[in-house]
Design a protein around this motif. Structure first.
Motif, PDB file in Angstrom:
ATOM      1  N   THR A  37      35.394  34.140  52.927  1.00  8.33           N
ATOM      2  CA  THR A  37      34.685  34.874  51.878  1.00  8.33           C
ATOM      3  C   THR A  37      33.343  35.333  52.425  1.00  8.33           C
ATOM      4  OG1 THR A  37      35.713  33.564  50.120  1.00  8.33           O
ATOM      5  CG2 THR A  37      33.696  34.745  49.564  1.00  8.33           C
ATOM      6  N   VAL A  38      33.073  36.625  52.300  1.00  9.58           N
ATOM      7  CA  VAL A  38      31.763  37.170  52.656  1.00  9.58           C
ATOM      8  C   VAL A  38      30.973  37.312  51.360  1.00  9.58           C
ATOM      9  CG1 VAL A  38      30.496  39.007  53.805  1.00  9.58           C
ATOM     10  CG2 VAL A  38      32.796  38.410  54.571  1.00  9.58           C
ATOM     11  N   HIS A  39      29.812  36.706  51.308  1.00 10.64           N
ATOM     12  CA  HIS A  39      29.044  36.565  50.063  1.00 10.64           C
ATOM     13  C   HIS A  39      27.640  37.134  50.241  1.00 10.64           C
ATOM     14  CE1 HIS A  39      26.448  34.191  47.236  1.00 10.64           C
ATOM     15  NE2 HIS A  39      27.477  34.346  46.408  1.00 10.64           N
ATOM     16  N   ALA A  40      27.160  37.852  49.220  1.00 15.10           N
ATOM     17  CA  ALA A  40      25.789  38.366  49.215  1.00 15.10           C
ATOM     18  C   ALA A  40      25.034  37.728  48.058  1.00 15.10           C
ATOM     19  CB  ALA A  40      25.792  39.883  49.073  1.00 15.10           C
ATOM     20  N   PHE A  41      23.800  37.305  48.345  1.00 12.55           N
ATOM     21  CA  PHE A  41      22.959  36.687  47.315  1.00 12.55           C
ATOM     22  C   PHE A  41      21.600  37.363  47.305  1.00 12.55           C
ATOM     23  CE2 PHE A  41      19.531  33.736  46.262  1.00 12.55           C
ATOM     24  CZ  PHE A  41      19.897  33.329  44.978  1.00 12.55           C
ATOM     25  N   HIS A  42      21.134  37.695  46.101  1.00  7.93           N
ATOM     26  CA  HIS A  42      19.824  38.331  45.954  1.00  7.93           C
ATOM     27  C   HIS A  42      19.100  37.736  44.760  1.00  7.93           C
ATOM     28  CE1 HIS A  42      16.642  41.262  45.521  1.00  7.93           C
ATOM     29  NE2 HIS A  42      17.100  41.659  44.349  1.00  7.93           N
ATOM     30  N   GLN A  43      17.835  37.372  44.958  1.00  6.45           N
ATOM     31  CA  GLN A  43      16.973  36.976  43.844  1.00  6.45           C
ATOM     32  C   GLN A  43      15.953  38.076  43.641  1.00  6.45           C
ATOM     33  OE1 GLN A  43      15.678  32.825  43.156  1.00  6.45           O
ATOM     34  NE2 GLN A  43      13.578  33.600  43.220  1.00  6.45           N
ATOM     35  N   CYS A  44      16.037  38.746  42.501  1.00  9.63           N
ATOM     36  CA  CYS A  44      15.179  39.911  42.276  1.00  9.63           C
ATOM     37  C   CYS A  44      13.768  39.478  41.906  1.00  9.63           C
ATOM     38  CB  CYS A  44      15.787  40.827  41.223  1.00  9.63           C
ATOM     39  SG  CYS A  44      16.060  40.052  39.626  1.00  9.63           S
ATOM     40  N   GLU A  45      12.913  40.464  41.698  1.00 10.26           N
ATOM     41  CA  GLU A  45      11.488  40.179  41.506  1.00 10.26           C
ATOM     42  C   GLU A  45      11.195  39.412  40.223  1.00 10.26           C
ATOM     43  OE1 GLU A  45       9.433  44.020  43.597  1.00 10.26           O
ATOM     44  OE2 GLU A  45      11.029  44.340  42.126  1.00 10.26           O
ATOM     45  N   ASP A  46      12.062  39.511  39.223  1.00 13.47           N
ATOM     46  CA  ASP A  46      11.870  38.722  38.000  1.00 13.47           C
ATOM     47  C   ASP A  46      12.592  37.375  38.066  1.00 13.47           C
ATOM     48  OD1 ASP A  46      14.435  39.626  37.817  1.00 13.47           O
ATOM     49  OD2 ASP A  46      14.099  40.917  36.080  1.00 13.47           O
ATOM     50  N   LYS A  47      13.008  37.010  39.292  1.00 12.28           N
ATOM     51  CA  LYS A  47      13.558  35.675  39.603  1.00 12.28           C
ATOM     52  C   LYS A  47      14.994  35.463  39.149  1.00 12.28           C
ATOM     53  CE  LYS A  47       9.613  34.733  41.421  1.00 12.28           C
ATOM     54  NZ  LYS A  47       9.464  34.852  42.882  1.00 12.28           N
ATOM     55  N   PHE A  48      15.633  36.488  38.610  1.00 16.80           N
ATOM     56  CA  PHE A  48      17.039  36.341  38.270  1.00 16.80           C
ATOM     57  C   PHE A  48      17.894  36.467  39.529  1.00 16.80           C
ATOM     58  CE2 PHE A  48      15.227  37.880  34.209  1.00 16.80           C
ATOM     59  CZ  PHE A  48      15.584  36.792  33.411  1.00 16.80           C
ATOM     60  N   LYS A  49      19.024  35.779  39.538  1.00 19.04           N
ATOM     61  CA  LYS A  49      19.853  35.690  40.738  1.00 19.04           C
ATOM     62  C   LYS A  49      21.127  36.523  40.576  1.00 19.04           C
ATOM     63  CE  LYS A  49      18.041  31.062  41.665  1.00 19.04           C
ATOM     64  NZ  LYS A  49      18.352  29.612  41.776  1.00 19.04           N
ATOM     65  N   TRP A  50      21.474  37.215  41.661  1.00 19.04           N
ATOM     66  CA  TRP A  50      22.628  38.106  41.677  1.00 19.04           C
ATOM     67  C   TRP A  50      23.513  37.771  42.873  1.00 19.04           C
ATOM     68  CZ3 TRP A  50      22.843  42.703  38.414  1.00 19.04           C
ATOM     69  CH2 TRP A  50      21.752  42.808  37.547  1.00 19.04           C
ATOM     70  N   GLU A  51      24.798  38.011  42.742  1.00 18.26           N
ATOM     71  CA  GLU A  51      25.703  37.757  43.848  1.00 18.26           C
ATOM     72  C   GLU A  51      26.866  38.743  43.852  1.00 18.26           C
ATOM     73  OE1 GLU A  51      27.400  33.858  43.554  1.00 18.26           O
ATOM     74  OE2 GLU A  51      28.580  34.335  41.757  1.00 18.26           O
ATOM     75  N   ALA A  52      27.445  38.916  45.016  1.00 18.31           N
ATOM     76  CA  ALA A  52      28.667  39.707  45.201  1.00 18.31           C
ATOM     77  C   ALA A  52      29.457  39.059  46.319  1.00 18.31           C
ATOM     78  CB  ALA A  52      28.335  41.158  45.539  1.00 18.31           C
ATOM     79  N   PHE A  53      30.772  39.241  46.315  1.00 17.74           N
ATOM     80  CA  PHE A  53      31.560  38.631  47.383  1.00 17.74           C
ATOM     81  C   PHE A  53      32.913  39.329  47.513  1.00 17.74           C
ATOM     82  CE2 PHE A  53      32.270  36.249  43.498  1.00 17.74           C
ATOM     83  CZ  PHE A  53      33.638  36.083  43.429  1.00 17.74           C
ATOM     84  N   GLY A  54      33.444  39.256  48.719  1.00 21.22           N
ATOM     85  CA  GLY A  54      34.766  39.801  49.004  1.00 21.22           C
ATOM     86  C   GLY A  54      35.592  38.799  49.793  1.00 21.22           C
ATOM     87  N   HIS A  55      36.909  38.834  49.598  1.00 22.18           N
ATOM     88  CA  HIS A  55      37.827  37.933  50.299  1.00 22.18           C
ATOM     89  C   HIS A  55      38.490  38.686  51.453  1.00 22.18           C
ATOM     90  CE1 HIS A  55      38.310  35.527  46.292  1.00 22.18           C
ATOM     91  NE2 HIS A  55      37.208  35.201  46.952  1.00 22.18           N
ATOM     92  N   TYR A  56      38.464  38.091  52.629  1.00 18.94           N
ATOM     93  CA  TYR A  56      38.994  38.748  53.827  1.00 18.94           C
ATOM     94  C   TYR A  56      39.872  37.780  54.620  1.00 18.94           C
ATOM     95  CZ  TYR A  56      35.542  42.382  52.921  1.00 18.94           C
ATOM     96  OH  TYR A  56      34.803  43.380  52.341  1.00 18.94           O
ATOM     97  N   THR A  57      40.687  38.359  55.499  1.00 19.51           N
ATOM     98  CA  THR A  57      41.502  37.586  56.434  1.00 19.51           C
ATOM     99  C   THR A  57      41.247  38.112  57.838  1.00 19.51           C
ATOM    100  OG1 THR A  57      43.224  37.218  54.764  1.00 19.51           O
ATOM    101  CG2 THR A  57      43.839  36.890  57.075  1.00 19.51           C
ATOM    102  N   ALA A  58      40.890  37.228  58.749  1.00 26.50           N
ATOM    103  CA  ALA A  58      40.581  37.638  60.114  1.00 26.50           C
ATOM    104  C   ALA A  58      41.821  38.189  60.805  1.00 26.50           C
ATOM    105  CB  ALA A  58      40.014  36.463  60.906  1.00 26.50           C
ATOM    106  N   ASP A  59      41.610  39.193  61.662  1.00 24.95           N
ATOM    107  CA  ASP A  59      42.739  39.787  62.385  1.00 24.95           C
ATOM    108  C   ASP A  59      43.123  38.929  63.589  1.00 24.95           C
ATOM    109  OD1 ASP A  59      40.874  40.276  64.400  1.00 24.95           O
ATOM    110  OD2 ASP A  59      40.713  42.424  63.980  1.00 24.95           O
TER     111      ASP A  59
END
Length: 544
Positions: A37-59
């Motif tokens: 799983t490749v995951h992105a995490f961001h905490q914005c300036e008002d301190k709220f937390k955001w995330e995104a992620f994708g599922h992958y399989t290595a070649d």
């Protein structure tokens, strides 16, 4: 698999880059067929937390390239090179109705990209990553100058590109939420435009009087931009979003200060009003046409439906004498954007000036069309600056379609601006030569036959002379498709700056190493930002 035996490597290039440029996420040294799983995490300036992620399989080589490989699950599916940004959503348990908007453009948006074993869907905070990289996304590229403007009671910020200028200008108006938001103007400056971000709802005048500013406020802002020594006063555009779109139309049609053909407008959002805007909005809100869905989100799009035929209520766009670009979200739930655009088109066709109109219309796209890779928000908490009324507004749009529309619209909008603002018939004894994409490729001497279209045709003497002649305009593009991430670059001659964006013709002629990427400074380095050096003049010495 035992994590101790796993030596997965992760790289993100560029790890420091401009907000609207793509990055490449590459995972290597994983076992063949390894699920991750490749995951992105961001905490914005008002301190709220955001995330995104994708599922992958290595070649078979143990590699995953997010720009080329399929995401099998997560917050986005399929091949989505920038899905880790545009699909960012608040982490589970967050306050509802959140939206990301950058408040301080002098600091980067920081995103942590991580790799986790197996296809994970939740609880990332409790998991141990296999590898992580901190990514910085900047709205201000190195060398961009930020200048607060308070004269004539204005609340504004001017962003200037690197170099001496003068540059084409943009007057940038956002919507009814108020505040001095600078993120879009900062990005415009990264692309070679002097952009003035203007707060017209929560400025000092409005706060002290409780009244909406009059036309003179916008005319003052236009004059400040037009009269700045580093701005091409004869080449200014006005960009409006939402309520800013209505003001853009009103000023373009009725103001004596905004005079075409010095002026173009780009407007994603609303139909304009011919009368005073706040009373008109209040009257519309009292019609009882607003709706509330099952999630208690307000839908405003019915307020103007059906579109009135009363021309006294609408700006007379048939009087426009400047190019107009409309960007339309067909699923806009805040305003009847598509119907308004078609009405504008019909009015201009009837007046005989429809040749000035370009419409970009996007299915399944909502109201707030932002720069590329901005996370899509279908609905959010919102406070109308004029009334201080809080509500949850439904903006519309489907996440994937809306995100793709933002990327496409931004690219075409920049092309529209370059084509119209740089397409000058004559300037300082030179004519600008426009390429098929609308970007300037070179110049022609007005009284001579010599035509310069690619850099390899220039001798050392003519290169130096012509670059100096054009340095104030920064219009010679010297970038190849193999260097798509480069933006502003500086030659060895400190008086010469080149904006690199569109030119692909010289890719085969420039040796490896002639171009180098810009260095994005760390926060402690600001405002003394290093500039990228391009050894073009050294290379030119070797030309015949």
């Amino acid at each position: 698999m035992d994590r101790k035996q796993c030596c997965v490597s992760l790289s993100v290039q560029p790890s420091r880059g401009q907000m609207d440029e793509k990055f490449i996420v590459l995972i290597q040294n994983a076992p063949p067929g390894f699920q991750l799983t490749v995951h992105a995490f961001h905490q914005c300036e008002d301190k709220f937390k955001w995330e995104a992620f994708g599922h992958y399989t290595a070649d078979a080589t143990g590699t995953v390239n997010v720009s080329e490989d399929l995401s099998l699950g997560g917050t986005y599916l399929g091949v989505e090179p920038m899905g880790l940004l545009w699909s960012l959503t608040p982490v589970p348990g967050s306050k509802p109705g959140l939206m990301i908007r950058k408040l301080n453009v002098q600091t980067p948006m920081e995103v942590t990209i991580s790799v986790y074993q197996d296809h994970q869907t939740e609880g990332f905070v409790d998991l141990v990553s296999l590898a992580s990289v901190l990514v910085e996304r900047w709205h201000m590229a190195p060398g961009i100058r930020r200048i607060p403007i308070t004269e004539d009671g204005l609340s504004a910020t001017l962003f200037l590109p690197p170099g001496p200028g003068p540059f084409p200008g943009i007057l940038d108006l956002l919507g009814s939420g108020g505040m001095l938001l600078e993120y879009r103007s900062a990005l415009f400056a990264c692309h070679g435009f002097a952009s003035l971000a203007l707060d017209y709802l929560t400025n000092k005048v409005s706060i002290e009087t409780g009244n909406f500013v009059d036309n003179k406020y916008f005319e003052s802002a236009y004059n400040v931009l037009q009269q700045h020594p580093q701005v091409l006063g004869s080449r200014i555009a006005m960009v409006g979003l939402s309520l800013g779109c209505a003001i853009t139309f009103k000023m373009a049609v009725y103001s004596d200060v905004f005079k075409p053909p010095d002026f173009i407008i780009y407007t994603p959002g609303k139909l304009s009003f011919s009368s005073s805007i706040p009373p008109t909005l209040r009257a519309m809100l009292n019609t009882g046409k607003t709706r509330v869905n099952e999630e208690n989100q307000i839908i405003f799009r019915d307020l103007l439906l059906p579109i009135t035929t009363d021309t006294s209520f609408k700006a007379d766009v048939g009087r426009l004498q400047c190019p107009l670009l409309l960007v339309v979200g067909e699923d806009d739930q805040n305003w009847p954007a598509y119907e308004s655009a078609m009405d504008i088109k019909e009015m201009m066709e009837g007046a005989g000036n429809s040749h000035l109109l370009t419409v970009l219309s996007y299915p399944n796209t909502g109201h707030i069309i932002e720069p590329p890779f901005t996370p899509h928000t279908r609905a959010s908490n919102f406070m109308f600056a004029a009334s201080r009324h809080k509500s949850t507004c439904l903006w519309g749009g489907e996440k994937v379609a809306h995100s793709h529309a933002q990327e496409d619209a931004w690219r075409k909008m920049l092309l529209f601006l370059r084509k119209n603002l740089w397409a000058m018939p004559e300037l300082h004894g030179y004519k600008v030569v426009m390429g098929p994409s609308g970007a300037p490729l070179g110049l022609t001497w007005v009284n001579q036959v010599q035509h310069i279209s690619v850099m390899t045709r220039l001798s050392r003497r003519t290169c130096t002379d012509h670059l100096r002649a054009l340095s104030a305009l920064a219009v010679l593009r010297v970038i190849a498709s193999s260097f798509p991430l480069l933006q502003w670059i500086e030659t060895l001659d400190p008086r010469v700056y080149i904006h690199a964006d569109d030119l692909t013709e010289i890719s085969a002629d420039l040796p490896h190493g002639v171009l180098s990427r810009p260095v994005y400074p760390s926060a402690e380095d600001l405002p003394e930002s290093p500039r990228t050096c391009l050894s073009v003049l050294s290379y030119i010495n070797k030309l015949p």
